[in-house]
Motif scaffolding. Structure first.
Motif, PDB file in Angstrom:
ATOM      1  N   LEU A   4       0.805  -1.216   0.000  1.00 32.47           N
ATOM      2  CA  LEU A   4       0.000   0.000   0.000  1.00 32.47           C
ATOM      3  C   LEU A   4       0.839   1.267   0.000  1.00 32.47           C
ATOM      4  N   SER A   5       2.139   1.118   0.015  1.00 35.98           N
ATOM      5  CA  SER A   5       3.046   2.267  -0.058  1.00 35.98           C
ATOM      6  C   SER A   5       4.208   1.932  -0.969  1.00 35.98           C
ATOM      7  N   SER A   6       4.786   2.954  -1.564  1.00 37.35           N
ATOM      8  CA  SER A   6       5.867   2.731  -2.535  1.00 37.35           C
ATOM      9  C   SER A   6       7.123   2.178  -1.883  1.00 37.35           C
ATOM     10  N   ASP A   7       7.342   2.498  -0.595  1.00 36.43           N
ATOM     11  CA  ASP A   7       8.544   2.000   0.073  1.00 36.43           C
ATOM     12  C   ASP A   7       8.345   0.638   0.729  1.00 36.43           C
ATOM     13  N   GLY A   8       7.146   0.060   0.592  1.00 32.20           N
ATOM     14  CA  GLY A   8       6.890  -1.277   1.121  1.00 32.20           C
ATOM     15  C   GLY A   8       6.688  -1.346   2.622  1.00 32.20           C
ATOM     16  N   THR A   9       6.521  -0.190   3.287  1.00 28.55           N
ATOM     17  CA  THR A   9       6.347  -0.201   4.742  1.00 28.55           C
ATOM     18  C   THR A   9       4.911  -0.507   5.164  1.00 28.55           C
ATOM     19  N   THR A  10       3.974  -0.424   4.237  1.00 26.41           N
ATOM     20  CA  THR A  10       2.579  -0.718   4.536  1.00 26.41           C
ATOM     21  C   THR A  10       2.034  -1.684   3.495  1.00 26.41           C
ATOM     22  N   GLY A  11       1.336  -2.683   3.945  1.00 25.34           N
ATOM     23  CA  GLY A  11       0.798  -3.674   3.016  1.00 25.34           C
ATOM     24  C   GLY A  11      -0.456  -4.315   3.566  1.00 25.34           C
ATOM     25  N   ALA A  12      -1.196  -4.957   2.679  1.00 21.97           N
ATOM     26  CA  ALA A  12      -2.431  -5.643   3.063  1.00 21.97           C
ATOM     27  C   ALA A  12      -2.441  -7.030   2.442  1.00 21.97           C
ATOM     28  N   ARG A  13      -3.152  -7.928   3.104  1.00 23.83           N
ATOM     29  CA  ARG A  13      -3.259  -9.293   2.600  1.00 23.83           C
ATOM     30  C   ARG A  13      -4.676  -9.790   2.836  1.00 23.83           C
ATOM     31  N   PHE A  14      -5.204 -10.495   1.834  1.00 26.41           N
ATOM     32  CA  PHE A  14      -6.569 -10.989   1.893  1.00 26.41           C
ATOM     33  C   PHE A  14      -6.586 -12.466   1.507  1.00 26.41           C
ATOM     34  N   VAL A  15      -7.343 -13.249   2.269  1.00 23.72           N
ATOM     35  CA  VAL A  15      -7.477 -14.679   2.009  1.00 23.72           C
ATOM     36  C   VAL A  15      -8.961 -15.029   1.991  1.00 23.72           C
ATOM     37  N   VAL A  16      -9.372 -15.749   0.954  1.00 22.46           N
ATOM     38  CA  VAL A  16     -10.742 -16.232   0.839  1.00 22.46           C
ATOM     39  C   VAL A  16     -10.678 -17.743   0.596  1.00 22.46           C
ATOM     40  N   ALA A  17     -11.485 -18.486   1.315  1.00 25.61           N
ATOM     41  CA  ALA A  17     -11.528 -19.940   1.129  1.00 25.61           C
ATOM     42  C   ALA A  17     -12.967 -20.416   1.272  1.00 25.61           C
ATOM     43  N   LYS A  18     -13.342 -21.333   0.407  1.00 23.23           N
ATOM     44  CA  LYS A  18     -14.688 -21.897   0.463  1.00 23.23           C
ATOM     45  C   LYS A  18     -14.621 -23.353   0.030  1.00 23.23           C
ATOM     46  N   GLY A  19     -15.301 -24.203   0.775  1.00 22.26           N
ATOM     47  CA  GLY A  19     -15.310 -25.618   0.428  1.00 22.26           C
ATOM     48  C   GLY A  19     -16.561 -26.302   0.924  1.00 22.26           C
ATOM     49  N   GLN A  20     -16.903 -27.388   0.278  1.00 20.05           N
ATOM     50  CA  GLN A  20     -18.035 -28.204   0.708  1.00 20.05           C
ATOM     51  C   GLN A  20     -17.833 -29.620   0.219  1.00 20.05           C
ATOM     52  N   SER A  21     -18.476 -30.549   0.903  1.00 20.98           N
ATOM     53  CA  SER A  21     -18.302 -31.946   0.525  1.00 20.98           C
ATOM     54  C   SER A  21     -19.412 -32.783   1.128  1.00 20.98           C
ATOM     55  N   ASP A  22     -19.694 -33.901   0.463  1.00 21.84           N
ATOM     56  CA  ASP A  22     -20.535 -34.943   1.032  1.00 21.84           C
ATOM     57  C   ASP A  22     -19.621 -35.929   1.759  1.00 21.84           C
ATOM     58  N   SER A  23     -20.135 -37.093   2.067  1.00 22.13           N
ATOM     59  CA  SER A  23     -19.342 -38.072   2.783  1.00 22.13           C
ATOM     60  C   SER A  23     -19.801 -39.470   2.411  1.00 22.13           C
ATOM     61  N   PHE A  24     -18.953 -40.452   2.685  1.00 24.60           N
ATOM     62  CA  PHE A  24     -19.372 -41.848   2.511  1.00 24.60           C
ATOM     63  C   PHE A  24     -20.407 -42.235   3.555  1.00 24.60           C
ATOM     64  N   ILE A  25     -20.551 -41.417   4.621  1.00 23.97           N
ATOM     65  CA  ILE A  25     -21.582 -41.629   5.633  1.00 23.97           C
ATOM     66  C   ILE A  25     -22.869 -40.967   5.157  1.00 23.97           C
ATOM     67  N   SER A  26     -23.939 -41.667   5.181  1.00 30.26           N
ATOM     68  CA  SER A  26     -25.208 -41.143   4.700  1.00 30.26           C
ATOM     69  C   SER A  26     -25.622 -39.900   5.475  1.00 30.26           C
ATOM     70  N   HIS A  27     -26.246 -38.969   4.794  1.00 34.62           N
ATOM     71  CA  HIS A  27     -26.794 -37.716   5.319  1.00 34.62           C
ATOM     72  C   HIS A  27     -25.735 -36.674   5.644  1.00 34.62           C
ATOM     73  N   LEU A  28     -24.464 -37.016   5.696  1.00 29.75           N
ATOM     74  CA  LEU A  28     -23.445 -36.105   6.212  1.00 29.75           C
ATOM     75  C   LEU A  28     -22.913 -35.198   5.106  1.00 29.75           C
ATOM     76  N   GLU A  29     -22.990 -33.881   5.309  1.00 23.82           N
ATOM     77  CA  GLU A  29     -22.488 -32.880   4.376  1.00 23.82           C
ATOM     78  C   GLU A  29     -21.819 -31.756   5.164  1.00 23.82           C
ATOM     79  N   ASP A  30     -20.740 -31.207   4.621  1.00 22.68           N
ATOM     80  CA  ASP A  30     -19.997 -30.123   5.272  1.00 22.68           C
ATOM     81  C   ASP A  30     -19.861 -28.945   4.329  1.00 22.68           C
TER      82      ASP A  30
END
Length: 422
Positions: A202-228
């Motif tokens: 966020l600055s030309s001299d590198g003294t200020t910066g920002a970082r962003f992380v986004v994560a999304k996931g979903q899954s079923d399972s070998f166990i019936s009815h189970l979803e995450d």
């Protein structure tokens, strides 16, 4: 005669290696250097399977050799190489850490025979509850730079507690240069996951910066009815206010939800014989749910004095919303009818607020002709949570025959209108 022949052959065979080595000239081999580190280059410099120093044991920056306790570090490189997705998956990689699963979502951990009753985020201590761990060990690993584990008593940093282990989840920080990464993956049981990690100066001299992380996931399972399903948002800004002063502030939001949550399948029948259910058999219902939704805001200010001492003040505020609803079925079914299991309908709803403050000072000083390193600090933690339980009025709902688990015996209609909060 045949016996003497065999004995002679054996003697010749055994003496052959000695004759072969007798003519080997005496010479010195070149030095051979073996290292256990895997090195790769990235925008942060050199990433390793270890770290040169850690503060998780006593609060001082010590190398693994100087640390007076057994430590393990799971670095970002290991997390990526092993495709580890959650904090619980990270702990499963640590030697000496034993997980114990109460059901599909509630997992507790132990070390050296004692329960781990607290974790840390960037060194700020967070207590854990055995029954309700608020998902603090199951957050998405995409936001962490590394996880440091110190086995044994850690009272200097965690106060009174079990002599098991201390777990320190260290979050990612902005990088000195612009960088971005995007990943996506699919797997069996309809597993889908995507992550994005962006660091921007966020600055030309590198003294200020920002970082962003986004994560999304979903899954079923070998166990019936189970979803995450899992959703994670993380943002952090770091700035050098002066050449000696660093301020870091950030926020993280995580929402995990499981549909079809439940306990394990009975391992024995009522007569003591072993069950042999299909691997898809479940001890849950299609309407059962378990969710954690947490927002954390944190700030970290450090300042280095002219004499080399470093002062640090860190604060964290946590707001959480939690819920669990399912029909617990316990006991052992009859081998012929599947009847006889007990039932307990559980419906929890609650909130949690938490404030943590940590103030430390550390540095070097000379005394009696030797150089010493000293660290002092004060930590305050306030944890308020209110969990309400809704229970059926009268007898618990009947589970029927466990052999009908595919029909989700004990459906919500049988308990939905007979609840009371207490």
């Amino acid at each position: 005669m045949p016996f003497s022949y065999r004995l002679t052959c054996t003697a010749l065979i055994l003496s052959y290696p000695l004759l072969a080595f007798a003519d080997v000239p005496d010479e010195t081999l070149d030095n051979l250097l073996v290292t256990g580190e895997r090195l790769t280059s990235n925008s942060e410099g050199t990433q390793r399977y270890t770290v040169p120093a850690s503060r998780s044991a006593v609060g001082l920056s010590l190398t693994p050799r100087e640390t007076p306790q057994s430590t393990s570090v799971i670095t970002r490189q290991q997390i990526d190489d092993r495709a580890v997705q959650t904090g619980g998956d990270v702990l499963a990689q640590v030697p000496g850490i034993s997980p114990s699963r109460a059901d599909s979502n509630r997992i507790s951990y132990a070390a050296r025979g004692f329960s781990i009753r607290s974790v840390q985020f960037d060194g700020l201590n967070i207590p854990l509850s055995h029954f309700w761990n608020f998902g603090d060990t199951d957050w998405d690993a995409a936001i962490y730079d590394r996880v440091e584990v110190v086995r044994g008593a850690t009272g200097l940093l965690t106060g009174a507690g079990e002599p098991s282990a201390s777990v320190n989840f260290i979050r990612k920080r902005p990088l000195p240069e612009a960088a971005a990464s995007v990943s996506a993956g699919i797997g069996r049981w309809d597993r889908r996951r995507a992550t994005a990690d962006v660091s921007v100066p966020l600055s030309s001299d590198g003294t200020t910066g920002a970082r962003f992380v986004v994560a999304k996931g979903q899954s079923d399972s070998f166990i019936s009815h189970l979803e995450d399903s899992h959703e994670t948002l993380y943002g952090v800004i770091s700035s050098e206010l002066t050449p000696a002063t660093q301020l870091t502030a950030g926020v993280e939001y995580q929402h995990n939800e499981t549909v079809g949550a439940g306990a394990s399948v009975p391992a024995f029948y009522a007569d003591g014989s072993r069950t042999d259910f299909d691997r898809s058999a479940s001890n849950n219902t299609h309407w059962s749910t378990f969710y954690n939704e947490t927002t954390r805001v944190f700030a970290d200010l450090s300042h280095q004095l002219d004499n080399g001492w470093t002062l640090r003040a860190a604060v964290s505020h946590n707001d959480g919303n939690y819920g669990m609803e399912y029909l617990y079925r316990g006991g052992f079914p009859d081998r012929e009818t599947g009847l006889g299991m007990s039932s307990s309908f559980l419906n929890y709803r609650g909130n949690r607020t938490q404030q943590t403050v940590n103030v430390t000072a550390e540095g070097d000083f000379s005394l009696f002709g030797r150089q010493h390193e000293l660290g002092i600090g004060w930590m305050h933690n306030k944890d308020d949570f209110e969990i309400k339980l809704a229970t059926p009025v009268g007898a618990p709902p009947s589970t029927g025959s466990y052999f009908n688990w595919r029909d989700s015996v004990g459906g919500q209609a049988s308990v939905g209108s007979v609840q009371q909060l207490r």
